[in-house]
Design a protein around this motif. Structure first.
Motif, short mmCIF file in Angstrom:
data_model
loop_
_atom_site.label_atom_id
_atom_site.label_comp_id
_atom_site.label_asym_id
_atom_site.label_seq_id
_atom_site.Cartn_x
_atom_site.Cartn_y
_atom_site.Cartn_z
N LYS A 1 53.38 -11.99 -23.76
CA LYS A 1 53.92 -10.67 -24.08
C LYS A 1 52.82 -9.63 -24.32
O LYS A 1 53.09 -8.44 -24.35
N LYS A 2 51.58 -10.12 -24.50
CA LYS A 2 50.42 -9.25 -24.77
C LYS A 2 50.65 -8.35 -25.98
O LYS A 2 50.46 -7.13 -25.95
N THR A 3 51.08 -8.98 -27.04
CA THR A 3 51.26 -8.28 -28.30
C THR A 3 51.19 -9.29 -29.44
O THR A 3 51.25 -10.50 -29.21
N GLY A 4 51.03 -8.79 -30.64
CA GLY A 4 51.01 -9.65 -31.81
C GLY A 4 51.95 -9.11 -32.87
O GLY A 4 52.63 -8.09 -32.66
N SER A 5 52.02 -9.78 -34.01
CA SER A 5 52.89 -9.36 -35.10
C SER A 5 52.04 -8.93 -36.29
O SER A 5 51.07 -9.60 -36.63
N ARG A 6 52.42 -7.82 -36.88
CA ARG A 6 51.68 -7.30 -38.03
C ARG A 6 52.38 -7.70 -39.33
O ARG A 6 53.54 -7.37 -39.54
N TYR A 7 51.66 -8.40 -40.17
CA TYR A 7 52.16 -8.78 -41.48
C TYR A 7 51.21 -8.23 -42.53
O TYR A 7 50.02 -8.09 -42.29
N GLY A 8 51.75 -7.93 -43.71
CA GLY A 8 50.91 -7.29 -44.70
C GLY A 8 51.11 -7.79 -46.11
O GLY A 8 52.12 -8.42 -46.45
N TYR A 9 50.10 -7.50 -46.94
CA TYR A 9 50.15 -7.73 -48.38
C TYR A 9 50.29 -6.38 -49.09
O TYR A 9 49.72 -5.38 -48.65
N TYR A 10 51.01 -6.39 -50.21
CA TYR A 10 51.23 -5.17 -50.98
C TYR A 10 50.93 -5.47 -52.44
O TYR A 10 51.83 -5.76 -53.23
N PRO A 11 49.64 -5.44 -52.80
CA PRO A 11 49.27 -5.78 -54.18
C PRO A 11 49.62 -4.67 -55.16
O PRO A 11 49.74 -3.50 -54.79
N SER A 12 49.79 -5.04 -56.41
CA SER A 12 50.07 -4.04 -57.44
C SER A 12 48.86 -3.13 -57.61
O SER A 12 47.71 -3.56 -57.41
N LEU A 13 49.13 -1.91 -57.99
CA LEU A 13 48.07 -0.92 -58.11
C LEU A 13 47.22 -1.12 -59.35
O LEU A 13 46.18 -0.48 -59.51
#
Length: 845
Positions: free
Chosen positions: A702-714
């Protein structure tokens, strides 16, 4: 001795000194680390007392300069007579194909300064960018002064010298090749226009050769030098087309030969000298093949945003912010200084942008309209026909109207062509905003020069002068203050200043000075705001971690991580690195991303061992058998995490490789004597997770990837007791107008936590997919709460302080999560080595 005549002759020099001092002072402000709280500045300051460099390429330039001073070459060694860098892209390293001007200049400055004192190389490297970057005010001032006056020259010098996107790469502590990317092109254009305007053939030739020599120097700083030659060629061609075929100017005839004809072509002769001399010099000193490569590179630069790839692996350059196409404009303070990621903000604000466009229009207006001298003495106090000496540069005195018209048209065509071509370059990436900002700033200076002339000649009453001064003073105050009262006060002060001057002949200069300041004020404000909020690119945590590696590991140890800090690793740890900012667009981005994203710890370890020991050889060898990078990645993914014998069986039985082929691949994928490595995981990688997960989950079909993220407390939060329940609330991030955080509740011996999404009025609680709670060193909870949820949650409590990390569920069991957030919990493949604030070091168990 007539002191006035002496001051008149020294005036340009004094102006240049003042302009340079302003530009350098604003750049030097970065040393104070205004973006760091006072109690935290030591954390961002190196052992030598200077802040750490602001970005990672600075460390690469620093290391090359050290090599040159200590070894006489830019690399670590010579391979077949070619400088080779063994610290970068290990193994096998890579050749040092790098513009050497920054190294030669810094080494020369280092040796010169140490004739007069004791200066470290890092001190010189820390300050030299600010010094050279500030030099651009000189050609900018002289270039615009030639066609307007000192007011225009001063405005151009300030605007060009403080272009926000240029200052962002040339302040103190930013040691990169960008320092040359404005001062040298400006010298090229200034010398070239002086060659055109010169009437003596010797001067004309000398200026053209000076332009060629500057191009030669520029070619040692940036391969993009060829762009400016293209601008000059297009400029001369279009100017000749306009003058000969549109304006119907008849060429002089009666020359005895082609050479005599050529020497009398005002615009063509300098171009021929420039191209011939420059081409020969660049070919001799840099290689004719490099010259040809620069020319072809000019055309390939238009394909920066193309999606076509030479390999099936992902293009890492899509993650580089400088290669993203910028927005034209976005909201900003007072509308005068939009975000610097936009085109308008990057060039200095909306006022500079408009003035730059009006500069071309004013040149055309001056070309069409004859010069007029007022017949009466106006309220400005200047007698009929009298113009202030400050208004007219010495070179323009005695110039005929015909020659002035020639200059106006010449500058108009040059500015228009330069703006159009550089404006097109901006559509290929935000890195070209400074390229566009240069002609825009020069043109804004031209407009300013003509504007103050118009105001001087047309505004005649004291009231009118005061009104203009009032408006200018208010505009000056806009970008510098936040209080409307202060802005108005600045305007009142401006009016009072004008009225307080009883000599009418001084009122007009005051008005013109205020107008000039009004044009440049947003640029000055934006540049100062930037340098007074600098935060270095690294800190004691990372630097001390590298020092630990340097002292506690063998010299053959490979430092591995995401590419951003690679140059720093090579300097501070003095160890080879897997990949860095000069080699990030390689298959290694996929494999490192996969090693961090996968939940399979043996696969992650296998990837790191492969890369540290044999580099690219495993997948390159396998590619020769499969002719399919996607199939190669599939085979290695299936085998890197298992023992050698099992991997061979999988390669042969499942994927059809021969015994010989499998053994050859295994020689590189499962090395018998793997090199030691250190895996560096740091807090900044939390924010970069969408990119390394995108590359690590790349789908070759598919020539694409998946974006996953972290959301740490400020920040950490303390508990509060509400109705016999201990409640801890954290704020993790904000999406549009919605706040995302966590609510932790402790009652009796039970601890629970939920994700909260909402605003100040309503909050919605969402159960996490997986909830992990750690109190001190004790695992309190580790369970799946809601199998349908998309987000997971980790709660870390220590000494009654709590931090939380929300993440996409796909990352809850990733190697990065296990090693960095959970401290190695529930894995046995990696061994902990060392920890500093925000940094953890791991190696193979």
């Amino acid at each position: 001795m007539d002191i006035r005549n002496v001051l008149e002759k020294l005036k340009p020099v004094l102006i240049i000194i003042a302009l340079f001092a302003l530009a350098f002072y604003i750049r030097a402000e970065a040393v104070n680390l205004g973006g760091v709280p006072s109690d935290g500045k030591d954390f961002y300051t190196g052992p030598d007392g200077l802040p750490y460099f602001s970005e990672m390429d600075s460390y690469y330039n620093y290391r090359l300069t050290m090599n040159y001073i200590n070894r006489g070459i830019l690399g670590d060694t010579l391979v077949n007579g070619r400088a080779y860098d063994l610290h970068s892209y290990y193994p096998p390293g890579r050749p040092v194909d790098y513009p050497p001007l920054i190294v030669y200049t810094t080494a020369a400055a280092y040796r010169l300064l140490n004739l007069f004192g004791d200066f470290s190389l890092r001190e010189v490297a820390f300050w030299i960018g600010a010094f050279i970057g500030s030099l651009c005010v000189i050609p900018a001032y002289l270039f615009v002064r030639r066609v307007t006056n000192d007011y225009g020259g001063i405005a151009a010098g300030i605007i060009v010298g403080l272009i926000p996107t240029y200052v962002a790469h040339t302040y103190a502590g930013f040691f990169d090749t960008d320092m040359f990317n404005i001062v040298l092109p400006l010298l090229v254009f200034w010398f070239f226009t002086e060659s055109i305007l010169a009437t003596d053939i010797k001067k004309k030739t000398a200026y053209a050769i000076a332009s060629a020599l500057t191009i030669l120097v520029f070619s040692a700083a940036w391969v993009g030098y060829i762009f400016y030659l293209a601008v000059l060629v297009a400029f001369v061609a279009i100017y000749l087309l306009i003058s000969r075929y549109i304006l119907r100017e008849k060429p002089v005839e009666g020359y005895t030969g082609k050479l005599e004809w050529l020497t009398h072509q005002r615009e063509l002769f300098p171009l021929v000298v420039l191209l011939l001399t420059g081409g020969i010099l660049i070919g001799v000193f840099g290689g004719f093949s490099n010259l040809a490569g620069a020319i072809t590179g000019l055309f390939s630069a238009t394909q920066i945003q193309a999606t076509a790839q030479t390999t099936a692996y992902p293009n890492v350059y899509v993650s580089v912010s400088e290669l993203q196409v910028p927005q034209f404009i976005a909201g900003g303070k007072s509308g005068l200084m939009p975000g610097q990621g936009t085109v308008v903000g990057g060039v200095g604000g909306i006022m500079v942008f408009i003035a730059g466009l009006l500069g071309v229009a004013s040149l055309l207006w001056k070309y069409r309209s004859p010069e007029r001298v007022p017949e009466k003495t106006g309220g400005s106090g200047l007698k009929a026909g009298k113009k202030s000496k400050f208004m007219k540069p010495l070179k323009n005195q005695g110039v005929s109207d015909e020659e002035k018209r020639h200059r106006y048209l010449l500058y108009a065509v040059l500015m228009a062509v330069w703006l159009i071509m550089s404006g097109y370059a901006v559509t290929k990436g935000s890195r070209f905003i400074p390229t566009f900002a240069v002609p825009l700033g020069l043109s804004a200076g031209i407009f300013t020069g003509f504007l103050v002339e118009y105001l001087r000649d047309s505004v005649k009453t004291t009231t009118s002068v005061a009104l203009v001064a009032f408006i200018a003073a208010v505009v000056i105050a806009l970008p510098f203050s936040v209080s409307v009262a202060i802005k108005l006060l600045a305007g009142v002060i401006g009016v009072g200043l004008v009225y307080s001057l009883r000599k009418p002949e001084i009122r007009a200069p005051i008005m013109m000075i205020l107008v000039t300041l009004a044009v440049v004020a947003p640029t000055v404000s934006g540049a100062h705001s930037m340098t007074s909020s600098v935060v270095p690119g690294t800190d004691d945590g990372m630097w001390n971690s590298m020092q630990w590696i340097k002292k506690n590991t063998s010299s053959e140890t490979v430092v591995m991580s995401w590419w951003d800090f690679g140059h720093l690793f090579a300097v501070a740890a003095d160890r080879p690195v897997t990949f860095d900012g000069g080699s990030q667009n390689t298959p290694r981005a996929y494999w490192i991303g996969k090693a961090l994203t996968t939940s399979n710890e043996t696969l992650s370890l296998g990837i790191l061992r492969m890369l540290s020991s044999s580099g690219d050889l495993a997948y390159e060898t396998l590619d020769n058998y499969t002719n399919d990078s996607g199939k190669t990645a599939e085979i290695l993914t299936a085998t890197l995490g298992v023992p050698r014998d099992e991997a061979k069986n999988v390669m042969v039985s499942r994927y059809g490789l021969t015994e010989v082929q499998a053994e050859k691949v295994l020689e590189y994928s499962h090395p018998s004597k793997p090199k030691p490595f250190v895996l560096v995981l740091s807090s900044d990688m939390l924010g970069k997770a969408p990119w390394w997960t995108y590359f690590g989950t790349w789908d070759f079909e598919k020539k694409t990837g998946s974006r996953y993220g972290y959301y740490p407390s400020l920040g950490s939060s303390k508990p509060e007791v509400v109705n016999n329940t201990t409640v801890i609330q954290t704020v993790n991030t904000a999406v549009d107008d919605a706040l995302v955080g966590t609510i932790i509740e402790k009652r009796d011996n039970t601890t629970n936590a939920t994700i909260a999404i909402g605003n100040n009025r309503t909050v919605q609680r969402i159960k996490p997919h997986k909830l992990v709670i750690i109190e001190g060193n004790l695992l309190v909870r580790d369970e799946v709460v809601d199998s349908n949820a998309q987000l997971s949650l980790i709660v870390l409590g220590s000494n009654n302080q709590y931090t939380t990390v929300i993440m996409n569920r796909e990352l809850e069991d990733s190697i990065f999560t296990k090693l960095f957030l959970l401290g190695g919990f529930n894995q046995t493949s990696f061994r902990f080595l060392h920890q500093e604030p925000g940094v953890l070091l791991w190696t193979a168990a």
